[in-house]
Design an enzyme around this catalytic site. Structure first.
Site, PDB file in Angstrom:
ATOM      1  N   ARG A 183     -39.590 139.705  19.588  1.00 57.92           N
ATOM      2  CA  ARG A 183     -38.559 138.729  19.201  1.00 57.92           C
ATOM      3  C   ARG A 183     -37.267 138.981  19.971  1.00 57.92           C
ATOM      4  NH1 ARG A 183     -38.327 140.124  13.436  1.00 57.92           N
ATOM      5  NH2 ARG A 183     -39.852 141.722  13.945  1.00 57.92           N
TER       6      ARG A 183
ATOM      7  N   HIS B 137     -42.608 145.737   7.570  1.00 56.58           N
ATOM      8  CA  HIS B 137     -42.228 145.139   8.852  1.00 56.58           C
ATOM      9  C   HIS B 137     -42.822 143.734   8.895  1.00 56.58           C
ATOM     10  CE1 HIS B 137     -41.935 144.505  13.154  1.00 56.58           C
ATOM     11  NE2 HIS B 137     -41.237 145.616  13.279  1.00 56.58           N
TER      12      HIS B 137
END
Ligand SMILES: Cc1cc2nc3c(=O)[nH]c(=O)nc-3n(C[C@H](O)[C@H](O)[C@H](O)COP(=O)(O)OP(=O)(O)OC[C@H]3O[C@@H](n4cnc5c(N)ncnc54)[C@H](O)[C@@H]3O)c2cc1C
Length: 604
Positions: free
Chosen positions: A256, A236
């Site tokens: 995000r 990740h």
């Protein structure tokens, strides 16, 4: 029969995460007796940590969404080596499974008109992730657990399965010990569902919890089942890099999705410079458009921070390697900048990302409403696992099923965020349904006492070694360090061959570790027993990564940086050979039906 307590169930589920709970609920709905064992406490399985959401094409926020778009996104994200039937079933069934969770009491965030709210996430064309702030896994576990307990499932917690028991070719139970007292127990079952989660603890930097030691992968492998796609380990892009005690802890992609941006030490938003060709048409080419996308503008394209995880992770590594990293060896992730765009930004961030706010404030003394976070890649998820039939989740061994992260197929070379939680409920349900059917269709098999005695003997060996023997922690730590350095985000043949040699030495050391103390809750003993699983999955990852001489999705080979068309048509398959050695082969991916091909073409 050995003199150990024996518990009888029609279906035994190993693991109490989302997949295990959903499987247990479905099996119990078919009126068979169901037992669930888990290494952890009930309610503490790794699923509880899931943050950003569960992907399902509900089309509540964007009416253009439907199962076909979700299917095409999943296949594109997986670089087309996915089990297409699993990807299809997943995309078709996820909305019903999410609505079912709601009917069972899950309280999702809502749209203004009261429907389940959905958020943007990497690789998903439309806002698709149903969520509960950034604590979606907690709500999922709470809901499934409440529902499951009322169905009458027997739970045996803090119990670690050491081996699967077989009658001929068929799995007929499991053997292990309870962690608190160290007592052995036999579970006799007509069907067994593995739902043991991931393998993150084979690496040094990971977002995974302590029990993600690849047990299900290893149990299945040693019972003769095939593993597939083990080279695909997802790193990740955003884990905490500071302070060291929490290095690797996840920073959800939801940051995000809510407008967070990635910058380097020069203050540059570097992702705009690295948009892959196959995503250019779908990706914003300027900051303004990217921002509008995160705020729900349907005419805008996603910002490049929301490209797939494999790609974003590699871009971050490049920034760090080329000297543009943050002070603690990561890059910057900034959500505080949205104060330039919306009023009450601080309250908005705290409401949308409460766990992230507390995580950084309490662990790093960083206020994310005012300052950027420092982040870097962390080992997060394995796309590879037990090779299963797409419809039934049965493995290549009769009586043995697998679901959730320990099973493979749906994600191909890379998983899209949110697709795991939906995988758990779609395929957990199917595994439970077909395991119950198998249990009804087959009489109980025989427990083989020699297998039980062998497993018990092996488990107790570390107590019998001399007091000067090496302890298990150093072996575990050396393994994690080696996997991180030699079989990590960027791979090379010579390094992986060195890792294979290193693994041989670690196998030898693991076979000689000694422990002190007694059997009651002895973490040293537990770690000694985990080593066999960790080493098995590490070897499978290493061999598969060597076999795939190309870069695809999560597998990036420095020595083969491009895709190989021929390798795009095969999966790697690992099995235990008759001599006990690990064998690897390539297996062709079956031809995709024309109607699914058409969907992919239309969505390109
Ligand atoms: C921080 C974080 C955030 C995430 N956020 C998201 C997200 O927002 N959306 C998403 O889709 N995915 C997310 N993921 C991924 C997702 O959470 C996992 O892939 C998923 O929860 C795995 O579920 P599972 O049911 O397969 O296994 P788990 O939840 O890991 O459960 C495994 C169970 O098996 C038990 N077990 C293991 N070995 C044994 C043994 N030998 N004997 C007995 N029991 C055993 C464990 O104790 C546990 O009960 C996230 C992951 C992390 C780390």
């Amino acid at each position: 029969m050995p003199d150990y307590e024996t518990v009888e169930h029609d279906v035994l589920v190993i693991g109490s995460g989302g997949a295990g709970l959903r499987a247990a609920i479905e099996a119990s709905a078919a009126s068979v007796s169901v037992g669930m064992v888990c290494k952890c406490l009930l309610g503490k399985a790794h699923t509880v940590m899931a943050e950003g959401g569960v992907a399902a094409a509900l089309a509540n926020v964007d009416e253009r969404d439907n199962w076909k778009v979700h299917f095409a996104d999943t296949m594109r994200g997986g670089q087309y080596v996915n089990n297409w039937r699993m990807a299809e079933l997943h995309a078709r069934e996820a909305p019903d499974r999410v609505r079912e969770l709601e009917a069972w009491g899950a309280v999702f965030d809502r749209t203004a008109d009261g429907r389940i709210l959905q958020r943007n996430f990497g690789g998903h064309k439309y806002a698709r992730l149903a969520h509960v702030g950034d604590r979606t896994g907690l709500e999922m576990i709470r809901t499934l657990q409440d529902h499951g307990i009322h169905r009458g499932i027997d739970v045996h917690m803090e119990f670690c399965v050491l081996t699967l028991l077989k009658d001929g070719e068929r799995v007929v139970g499991a053997f292990g010990y309870d962690r608190e007292r160290g007592q052995f127990k036999i579970f006799h079952a007509k069907a067994v569902v593995l739902a043991t989660g991931g393998i993150g603890k084979a690496y040094k930097i990971t977002s995974n919890s302590w029990d993600c030691t690849g047990d299900g992968h290893a149990l299945a492998y040693h019972a003769g089942a095939a593993l597939t796609d083990m080279e695909y380990v997802q790193f990740h892009p955003t884990g905490m890099v500071w302070p060291p005690s929490v290095c690797g802890m996840l920073v959800t992609e939801g940051v995000r999705g809510e407008g967070g941006i990635l910058t380097n030490a020069l203050g540059s938003r570097f992702m705009f410079g690295f948009i892959p060709d196959n995503y250019k048409a779908q990706t914003a080419d300027n900051e303004e458009e990217g921002w509008r996308y995160t705020q729900g503008d349907k005419n805008a394209r996603r910002p490049p921070e929301l490209l797939t995880r494999d790609h974003v992770a590699r871009c971050i590594v490049r920034e760090i390697k080329e000297g543009r990293g943050s002070p603690h060896g990561g890059v910057f992730l900034d959500i505080s900048w949205i104060k330039n765009k919306i009023p009450n930004a601080a309250e908005h961030i705290q409401r949308k990302l409460p766990s992230m706010y507390h995580q950084f404030k309490q662990l790093g003394d960083v206020d994310i409403t005012r300052q950027p976070m420092e982040v870097g890649p962390t080992t997060h998820y394995i796309m590879g696992g037990v090779r299963v039939n797409a419809d039934t989740q049965i493995s290549s061994v009769p009586g043995l099923f697998a679901a959730g992260e320990c099973a493979a197929g749906i994600n191909g070379a890379n998983r899209l965020g949110g697709n795991s939680l939906s995988d758990l409920i779609v395929f957990g349900k199917r595994a439970g349904e077909f395991a119950a059917k198998f249990a009804k269709d087959h009489p109980a098999g025989q427990i083989n006492s020699a297998q039980v005695e062998e497993a018990a003997h092996r488990a107790l060996e570390p107590f019998q070694r001399n007091p000067g023997a090496e302890g298990p922690y150093q072996v575990q730590s050396d393994l994690q360090e080696m996997m991180q350095n030699l079989v990590g985000i960027v791979r090379k043949e010579d390094e992986m061959l060195r890792a294979l040699e290193g693994l041989q030495r670690l196998w030898d050391r693991a076979g000689r570790v000694g422990i002190t103390g007694h059997r009651q809750f002895n973490p040293g003993w537990h770690t000694a027993l985990d080593l066999r699983n960790l080493l098995t999955v590490a070897e499978a990852i290493c061999r598969s990564a060597i076999e795939r001489k190309e870069s695809r999705g999560a597998q990036f080979r420095d020595d083969y940086p491009n895709k190989d068309v021929a390798l795009g048509n095969v999966n790697t398959v690992i099995k235990k050979g008759a001599d006990g050695a690990m064998q690897i082969r390539r297996e062709p991916i079956p031809e995709m039906p024309a109607e699914l091909k058409k969907i992919i073409e239309e969505m390109k």
